[in-house]
Design a protein around this motif. Structure first.
Motif, PDB file in Angstrom:
ATOM      1  N   ALA A   1      76.739  73.187  53.667  1.00 23.11           N
ATOM      2  CA  ALA A   1      76.073  72.065  54.320  1.00 23.11           C
ATOM      3  C   ALA A   1      76.400  70.773  53.580  1.00 23.11           C
ATOM      4  O   ALA A   1      76.661  70.778  52.372  1.00 23.11           O
ATOM      5  N   ALA A   2      76.387  69.673  54.330  1.00 23.48           N
ATOM      6  CA  ALA A   2      76.712  68.376  53.727  1.00 23.48           C
ATOM      7  C   ALA A   2      75.738  68.028  52.611  1.00 23.48           C
ATOM      8  O   ALA A   2      76.079  67.271  51.691  1.00 23.48           O
TER       9      ALA A   2
ATOM     10  N   ALA B   1      74.555  79.991  59.446  1.00 25.34           N
ATOM     11  CA  ALA B   1      75.267  79.612  58.221  1.00 25.34           C
ATOM     12  C   ALA B   1      76.494  78.782  58.558  1.00 25.34           C
ATOM     13  O   ALA B   1      77.193  79.074  59.538  1.00 25.34           O
ATOM     14  N   PRO B   2      76.786  77.726  57.790  1.00 26.74           N
ATOM     15  CA  PRO B   2      77.998  76.938  58.045  1.00 26.74           C
ATOM     16  C   PRO B   2      79.232  77.835  58.031  1.00 26.74           C
ATOM     17  O   PRO B   2      79.405  78.661  57.134  1.00 26.74           O
ATOM     18  N   GLY B   3      80.071  77.687  59.046  1.00 27.45           N
ATOM     19  CA  GLY B   3      81.302  78.457  59.125  1.00 27.45           C
ATOM     20  C   GLY B   3      81.154  79.816  59.784  1.00 27.45           C
ATOM     21  O   GLY B   3      82.158  80.505  60.009  1.00 27.45           O
ATOM     22  N   ARG B   4      79.941  80.230  60.122  1.00 30.60           N
ATOM     23  CA  ARG B   4      79.737  81.561  60.708  1.00 30.60           C
ATOM     24  C   ARG B   4      80.451  81.684  62.057  1.00 30.60           C
ATOM     25  O   ARG B   4      81.116  82.689  62.327  1.00 30.60           O
TER      26      ARG B   4
ATOM     27  N   GLY C   1      75.269  85.863  52.382  1.00 30.41           N
ATOM     28  CA  GLY C   1      75.055  85.250  53.687  1.00 30.41           C
ATOM     29  C   GLY C   1      75.993  84.109  53.995  1.00 30.41           C
ATOM     30  O   GLY C   1      76.012  83.618  55.114  1.00 30.41           O
ATOM     31  N   ASN C   2      76.786  83.670  53.005  1.00 31.11           N
ATOM     32  CA  ASN C   2      77.765  82.602  53.229  1.00 31.11           C
ATOM     33  C   ASN C   2      79.109  83.262  53.561  1.00 31.11           C
ATOM     34  O   ASN C   2      79.636  84.046  52.768  1.00 31.11           O
ATOM     35  N   PRO C   3      79.702  82.950  54.730  1.00 28.31           N
ATOM     36  CA  PRO C   3      80.958  83.601  55.114  1.00 28.31           C
ATOM     37  C   PRO C   3      82.194  83.026  54.442  1.00 28.31           C
ATOM     38  O   PRO C   3      83.295  83.540  54.642  1.00 28.31           O
TER      39      PRO C   3
ATOM     40  N   MET D   1      85.047  83.539  65.575  1.00 27.52           N
ATOM     41  CA  MET D   1      86.152  83.229  66.474  1.00 27.52           C
ATOM     42  C   MET D   1      87.476  83.692  65.900  1.00 27.52           C
ATOM     43  O   MET D   1      88.322  84.246  66.611  1.00 27.52           O
ATOM     44  N   ARG D   2      87.670  83.477  64.608  1.00 23.33           N
ATOM     45  CA  ARG D   2      88.920  83.892  63.973  1.00 23.33           C
ATOM     46  C   ARG D   2      89.055  85.409  63.982  1.00 23.33           C
ATOM     47  O   ARG D   2      90.156  85.942  64.184  1.00 23.33           O
TER      48      ARG D   2
END
Length: 217
Positions: free
Chosen positions: A77-78, A187-190, A151-153, A195-196
């Motif tokens: 997160a920013a 979570a940011p990037g989840r 929990g952070n991807p 998608m990837r």
């Protein structure tokens, strides 16, 4: 270019290529591999959150390192603070000074062994310093980042990218699938990782149909 646009273009490219090569299924492997590495390069180096900019000179050797750093921040997160060491290491990376960046990040994890972003930054810098290869020091840094960032991807994402760069498609798939399953909702990037992973599943399926699967170490 956004992540969504990049994936959409890749998917359209794959479908178009599959149609052209439908009678030569053995060529799907080469086409899929080229697409995977293209996606890996975009995922590793692109800065999708930044607006389009004029082309830069090839002499700007720090460009890829700057983009790698910006991509890492997609998973935080920013408002998440960076330690002074990580900030300084990022400044070194912007100048292409990977040795100095790695040294600063070593200082960061020595001072605060619980700094998950510092461990992730160190892992990615060590991979780049090794020419895209996963070595024991970078693997250890990834393990520490994963342990400290539940929990952070982000750690799974960049570890998977490193596996893709080594041609280990199925290993990358397993890493991403586990990372997506363990990522916290919101979570940011989840969403990016999900998608990837879906895109990689399509490519692996096509490669399997062509008779070739990604290698394992």
């Amino acid at each position: 270019m956004s992540w969504v646009a990049a994936i959409l273009l890749a998917g359209l490219g794959f479908l178009g290529g599959a149609m052209l090569l439908r009678r030569e299924r053995g060529l799907w492997t080469l086409f899929a591999a080229a697409l995977v590495f293209g996606l890996a390069g975009f995922a590793w180096q692109a800065s999708p959150a930044l607006p389009s900019a004029p082309g830069q000179s090839m002499k700007d050797t720090a460009s890829a390192d700057t983009q790698m750093m910006e991509a890492r921040r997609e998973f935080f997160a920013a408002t998440d603070p960076r330690s002074r060491y990580v900030l300084t290491a990022d400044a070194f990376a912007r100048r292409g000074r990977l040795d100095d960046a790695a040294g600063m990040l070593h200082n960061a994890v020595q001072e605060n062994p619980n700094d998950g972003e510092a461990w992730l930054a160190l892992a990615t810098v060590l991979v780049e310093h090794a020419g895209g290869r996963l070595a024991p020091p970078s693997l250890y840094a990834f393990e520490r980042a994963q342990a400290l960032l539940p929990g952070n991807p982000g750690p799974a994402y960049f570890l998977g990218i490193a596996a893709l760069r080594e041609g280990r498609f199925e290993d990358a798939r397993e890493i991403w699938a586990q990372g997506a399953a363990q990522a916290k909702p919101g979570a940011p990037g989840r969403d990016l990782l999900a998608m990837r992973l879906a895109q990689l599943d399509e490519i692996i399926a096509a490669m399997s149909a062509g008779g070739t699967r990604g290698t394992r170490p």
